[in-house]
Design a protein around this motif. Structure first.
Motif, short mmCIF file in Angstrom:
data_model
loop_
_atom_site.label_atom_id
_atom_site.label_comp_id
_atom_site.label_asym_id
_atom_site.label_seq_id
_atom_site.Cartn_x
_atom_site.Cartn_y
_atom_site.Cartn_z
N GLY A 36 0.78 -1.20 0.09
CA GLY A 36 -0.01 0.11 0.03
C GLY A 36 0.96 1.48 0.01
O GLY A 36 2.24 1.39 0.16
N GLU A 37 0.25 2.29 -0.16
CA GLU A 37 0.84 3.69 -0.18
C GLU A 37 1.74 3.75 1.12
O GLU A 37 1.32 3.56 2.24
N ILE A 46 5.39 3.19 -2.51
CA ILE A 46 4.48 2.16 -2.14
C ILE A 46 5.51 1.25 -0.81
O ILE A 46 6.59 1.10 -1.17
N ALA A 47 4.70 0.72 -0.03
CA ALA A 47 5.67 -0.16 1.13
C ALA A 47 4.76 -1.66 1.35
O ALA A 47 3.39 -1.57 1.23
N PHE A 89 11.15 -3.96 6.01
CA PHE A 89 10.13 -3.40 5.25
C PHE A 89 10.67 -3.43 3.70
O PHE A 89 12.06 -3.01 3.43
N VAL A 90 9.70 -3.41 2.59
CA VAL A 90 10.18 -3.36 1.46
C VAL A 90 9.32 -2.16 0.73
O VAL A 90 8.27 -1.84 0.91
N ASN A 91 10.28 -1.11 0.18
CA ASN A 91 9.89 0.02 -0.09
C ASN A 91 10.07 0.36 -1.71
O ASN A 91 11.10 -0.07 -2.21
N PRO A 484 -7.02 7.50 -6.95
CA PRO A 484 -8.21 6.62 -7.01
C PRO A 484 -8.07 5.33 -6.01
O PRO A 484 -9.26 5.17 -5.48
N VAL A 485 -7.11 4.98 -5.56
CA VAL A 485 -6.92 3.85 -4.56
C VAL A 485 -7.25 4.71 -3.22
O VAL A 485 -7.90 4.04 -2.21
N ARG A 486 -6.84 5.98 -2.83
CA ARG A 486 -7.41 6.51 -1.77
C ARG A 486 -8.92 6.88 -1.72
O ARG A 486 -9.64 6.30 -0.38
#
Length: 557
Positions: A36-37, A46-47, A89-91, A484-486
């Motif tokens: 997600g954002e 995205i993380a 964390f994957v960023n 759009p996602v938000r």
């Protein structure tokens, strides 16, 4: 073409497949993997923090899991870079090519066009306001009206076919008190001494209604004409409510009267509860009927039918919700004030007992909002409908001077938070007023477009990707990509306050870009064209957000 929705799914699936290959584990062991954002834009757009949750299941350090996940998405075309940070964390940094392609699409299709990917969701019924027709709507009702309408707009934006419904209690004791209050004022106008009943309504509006009623029916007498008084009071109150709501451009598809449920549907609901063993007669022989709510996990049993045969609030409300379920909606949303929380929990428990946990859980959602404190000049304004000391919705809109400001400020806080409505801020026509700030960004872009005319309207996303490299440009691009996602996430959570936050964030980002960078540069047409793409996309993004909030998008300010 990749979209904000599809790329998040592709990222999650790429990480999931990389884990399956590396650890040879079944699918159910590596779910869920989400992306997600990012909350820390300095690390990426995205993380995913899924590696930490998978460490115990896979018995592998989370950082190693994150490294495998990162390797599974590094070659995706819309990914500009991937890092593993912290404990796991994957960023992910999105590529400029992808960001500019989304901006170009937003500029052409608008936010509504991009939300079309959400598809058709089914039919939704949103019930809100539902104030008793006993007088003008107050500031507290105003919050609920704006909240319910914004939720309805949000659901419509993501593909629901939405109906708005107002349920009004026109069959209870409060209507008797209202009728008697009106009769007392009529009597006083004719020189009599009939008092307003205990618990009656004292507002000046009752006196106005009395004057109008006596002008039309001078011979009306209490209690002989009780029904006429009641009908007149109900009609005047409801016309007042309807007109007040229209000030905020809020309309309903149906006004559902409690009297439609009495006695038939209410008695049918009682029979169903009786067959389920959930009602019992008062042991003292008074004739009261009790609902066995303690058997349903609620704190106490409640009277649902009085000794004299009248019903308490809960029983018609139960019948009303059974009626709503019977109409075949896929989603039922109730918006209530926090003073109704016990009633709505009791009603939900009874309906669940009759219809089943899965059906109610799947279909019914309740939004509870907190009260509003209105301040003027640093002092709290006291409000009480029955005493006549209150600020009406109409008073508020007139004092603020703008329906847009009123709507927006009521949506700046999440429903569960107490609301302090500051009239001093609401009346300011400056950057301190968040609505002004957002609408000014939209109007400012309109001014740029008027100067540009038909020039620089060829949206070359590839060229823009090469030229839009400044930090403030990228900030705007990443916000546009997330819009759009938000909106979809806000709709899923019935949280319109997130749309006000997003609109403010986008306006701030655009103003920051505009003050630092020249848009129209006659000596550099390619850069001008790229920045015009950014402006057009930002304009459509702001317009779409304002539409979801029910606010105007002014071309000039």
């Amino acid at each position: 073409m990749s979209s904000p929705f599809s790329i998040r799914s592709s990222i999650a699936e790429g990480m999931r497949q990389a884990l399956r290959r590396e650890f040879s584990c079944p699918e159910d062991q590596i779910c869920p993997v989400t992306a997600g954002e990012s909350s820390e834009r300095g690390f990426g757009d995205i993380a995913s923090s899924s590696a930490m949750g998978l460490a115990k299941t896979l018995k592998v350090p989370p950082r190693r899991i994150a490294t495998v996940m990162a390797g599974g998405i590094s070659d995706l075309p819309f990914v500009g870079g991937v890092t593993v940070d912290g404990p796991g964390f994957v960023n992910i940094t999105l590529s400029n090519d992808y960001l500019c392609s989304v901006a170009a699409r937003l500029a052409c299709e608008g936010l509504a066009g991009m939300l079309g990917e959400c598809g058709s969701r089914g039919k939704a019924l949103v019930e809100f306001v539902s104030s008793n027709p006993t007088g003008p709507l107050t500031v507290g009702h105003c919050r609920q009206a704006v909240l319910g309408d914004a939720i309805s707009r949000l659901l419509s934006a993501v593909g629901w076919t939405v109906s708005r419904e107002y349920y009004f209690n026109d069959a209870g004791r409060q209507m008797e008190r209202l009728a008697e209050s009106l009769a007392a004022r009529c009597d006083q106008l004719r020189g009599g001494i009939m008092p307003v009943p205990e618990g009656g309504y004292q507002g000046e509006y009752i006196m106005d209604w009395a004057r109008e009623l006596l002008a039309g029916v001078p011979g009306i007498v209490w209690p002989d004409d009780r029904d006429l008084y009641r009908e007149a009071a109900t009609e005047k109150a409801f016309n007042l409510i309807r007109n007040d709501l229209e000030l905020l451009d809020i309309c309903f598809d149906r006004y559902f009267a409690e009297s439609e449920l009495i006695p038939g549907p209410v008695e049918e609901a009682i029979e169903r509860l009786d067959r389920a063993g959930l009602v019992y007669q008062d042991p003292d022989g008074s004739g009261k009927l009790w609902l066995k709510l303690t058997a349903l996990g609620r704190p106490e049993d409640r009277v649902v039918r009085r000794a004299g045969g009248g019903y308490t609030y809960r029983m018609p409300d139960i019948a009303y919700h059974l009626d709503k379920f019977s109409r075949g909606y896929d989603l039922l949303v109730d918006v209530f004030g926090s003073d109704h929380i016990d009633t709505c929990r009791d009603v939900e428990a009874a309906v669940t007992a009759l219809l089943g946990v899965e059906k109610v859980k799947r279909t019914m959602r309740t939004v509870i909002h907190q009260f509003v404190t209105l301040s003027r000049g640093g002092e709290t304004v006291k409000m009480s409908t029955r005493s006549g000391e209150f600020v009406t919705l109409r008073d508020l809109v007139n004092e603020v001077g703008s329906p847009d400001v009123t709507r927006f400020l009521f949506l700046t806080r999440r429903a569960e938070a107490h609301m302090d409505f500051d009239l001093a801020v609401a009346r300011k026509d400056s950057e301190e007023n968040p609505v002004f700030y957002i609408q000014y960004a939209f109007a400012r872009i309109g001014g740029i477009l008027r100067v540009a005319g038909d020039r620089y309207r060829d949206l070359d996303a590839g060229q823009a990707a090469e030229l839009l490299r400044e930090p403030r440009e990228r900030t705007v691009l990443t916000l546009l990509e997330a819009l759009p996602v938000r909106v979809a996430e806000a709709a899923a959570d019935l949280a319109p306050h997130r749309i006000t936050e997003t609109a403010s964030e986008l306006a701030t980002a655009f103003h920051g870009f505009y003050t630092q960078h020249k848009v129209m540069d006659e000596g550099n047409p390619p850069l001008t064209g790229a920045r015009m793409l950014l402006c057009l996309a930002c304009r459509e993004g702001l317009k779409g957000l304002l539409e979801v909030l029910g606010l105007s998008a002014p071309e000039r300010m």
